[in-house]
Enzyme design. Structure first.
Site, PDB file in Angstrom:
ATOM      1  N   HIS A  97     -22.916 -60.335  -9.429  1.00 47.83           N
ATOM      2  CA  HIS A  97     -22.178 -59.365  -8.617  1.00 47.83           C
ATOM      3  C   HIS A  97     -20.728 -59.825  -8.379  1.00 47.83           C
ATOM      4  O   HIS A  97     -20.260 -60.768  -8.995  1.00 47.83           O
ATOM      5  CB  HIS A  97     -22.925 -59.076  -7.317  1.00 47.83           C
ATOM      6  CG  HIS A  97     -24.388 -58.842  -7.546  1.00 47.83           C
ATOM      7  ND1 HIS A  97     -24.871 -57.708  -8.155  1.00 47.83           N
ATOM      8  CD2 HIS A  97     -25.465 -59.640  -7.311  1.00 47.83           C
ATOM      9  CE1 HIS A  97     -26.193 -57.798  -8.259  1.00 47.83           C
ATOM     10  NE2 HIS A  97     -26.579 -58.963  -7.762  1.00 47.83           N
ATOM     11  N   HIS A 189     -28.334 -65.704  -9.048  1.00 50.96           N
ATOM     12  CA  HIS A 189     -28.654 -64.571  -8.183  1.00 50.96           C
ATOM     13  C   HIS A 189     -29.480 -65.012  -6.988  1.00 50.96           C
ATOM     14  O   HIS A 189     -29.940 -66.152  -6.908  1.00 50.96           O
ATOM     15  CB  HIS A 189     -29.447 -63.518  -8.961  1.00 50.96           C
ATOM     16  CG  HIS A 189     -28.633 -62.745  -9.938  1.00 50.96           C
ATOM     17  ND1 HIS A 189     -27.989 -61.583  -9.615  1.00 50.96           N
ATOM     18  CD2 HIS A 189     -28.344 -62.997 -11.241  1.00 50.96           C
ATOM     19  CE1 HIS A 189     -27.345 -61.132 -10.683  1.00 50.96           C
ATOM     20  NE2 HIS A 189     -27.539 -61.974 -11.679  1.00 50.96           N
ATOM     21  N   GLU A 271     -33.153 -66.378  -9.866  1.00 54.21           N
ATOM     22  CA  GLU A 271     -33.231 -65.809  -8.520  1.00 54.21           C
ATOM     23  C   GLU A 271     -33.582 -66.957  -7.582  1.00 54.21           C
ATOM     24  O   GLU A 271     -34.706 -67.432  -7.539  1.00 54.21           O
ATOM     25  CB  GLU A 271     -34.302 -64.719  -8.462  1.00 54.21           C
ATOM     26  CG  GLU A 271     -34.015 -63.503  -9.335  1.00 54.21           C
ATOM     27  CD  GLU A 271     -33.006 -62.548  -8.710  1.00 54.21           C
ATOM     28  OE1 GLU A 271     -32.460 -62.856  -7.633  1.00 54.21           O
ATOM     29  OE2 GLU A 271     -32.773 -61.477  -9.308  1.00 54.21           O
TER      30      GLU A 271
END
Length: 307
Positions: A97, A189, A271
């Site tokens: 992001h 992430h 993640e």
């Protein structure tokens, strides 16, 4: 609340054997979790809004960024890298992001080609309940990881450093790693799943072939990279594999992420934890834990590259 983003003292990465890495992956205690596409790993061809982004960000052929503010233009350090076990190796770090995505929803919602279909350019990412953004977390961990890898002699590139208005899009993120001919790419992430879902997981590319996607040459090497990262991440952070994705292995294979589908070099997503779970959030918002996360990633990458 304020968050401490200053890195504590670092240590050199220590590789594990494949057997030790896989053994560490099989821990079953609860940890922090990952989840559905918090995608931000890919790259984009020109589209509305991309001109502004390209003006704000250095091109891959540009000069190296000052230390502490790396980008896709090159290593995060302007001074010569030390000689080490990763000398001659190139690692691309992809911070998931971009903090500016939230102000460019039209641009990031525009769909791009991921080889087997079309998907949104990027997303805003998630956050903890009290507002610590995933995009901020991923940049912090990525900076720490870059410092550790550069200390081992690696040439490190970031796909972005919040140095552009939004993105890059998922197809562009993939292209940055491909064009760098990276020996390894890691997309950082954190998940936004339900309370009680905890534990990290590493997302591996599935065998995909169609359109502009063909992962046949990277499936095996990416799986090796992911297993090593999972083992070291568990050992170094004390977090366990996800209790809701991957069957307690810490590994999950997917065919719907553009950043993996379009990669031609070994690549995984990590993640690191579930930002929506209070216990995981307490870890993710801790500077000392983020340093451990970066160290676990660095150890796994080093172990993979040293083979």
């Amino acid at each position: 609340m304020p968050y401490d983003d200053s890195p504590p003292p670092t240590r050199r990465a220590r590789p594990l054997s494949v057997a030790a890495a896989l053994a560490a992956v099989c821990l079953t205690a609860a940890g922090c979790g990952g989840g559905p596409e918090a995608d931000g790993a890919g790259a984009a061809s020109p589209r509305p809004g991309a001109d502004a982004a390209s003006r704000a960000a250095p091109t891959p052929s540009g000069p190296a960024s000052p230390s502490g503010s790396g980008s896709d233009s090159g290593s995060g350090s302007a001074k010569p890298l030390p000689k080490g076990p990763l000398t001659g190796r190139t690692v691309v770090i992809d911070p998931g992001h971009n903090p500016g995505n939230r102000d460019h929803t039209r641009e990031i919602n525009e769909k791009v080609d991921i080889g087997t279909g079309r998907k949104e350019c990027d997303t805003t990412g998630t956050s903890t309940d009290d507002g610590y953004a995933e995009a901020r977390f991923t940049l912090d961990v990525s900076h720490r990881l870059r410092t550790l890898l550069e200390a081992e002699g690696a040439l490190v590139r970031l796909t972005h450093d919040a140095d552009r208005p939004f993105g890059p899009c998922i197809d562009e993120r993939a292209r940055i790693g491909n064009e760098a001919k990276a020996d390894a790419v890691v997309s950082v992430h954190a998940d936004g799943s339900a309370v009680g879902n905890r534990g990290f997981h590493v997302i591996l590319p599935a065998g995909v072939k169609g359109g502009g996607a063909d992962t046949s040459k990277i499936v095996k090497s990416s799986a090796d990279l992911g297993a090593r990262i999972a083992g070291h991440f568990a050992r170094t952070t004390g977090s366990a594999p996800s209790n809701y994705v991957g069957g307690n292995t810490g590994l999950d294979t997917r065919n719907d992420l553009g950043g993996l589908n379009l990669s031609t070099v070994p690549k995984v997503f990590v993640e690191c934890g579930n930002m929506r779970d209070p216990k995981d959030a307490a870890l993710l918002t801790s500077a000392s834990w983020r340093q451990k996360a970066a160290q676990g990633l660095a150890d796994g990458i080093t172990g993979y590259l040293k083979g």
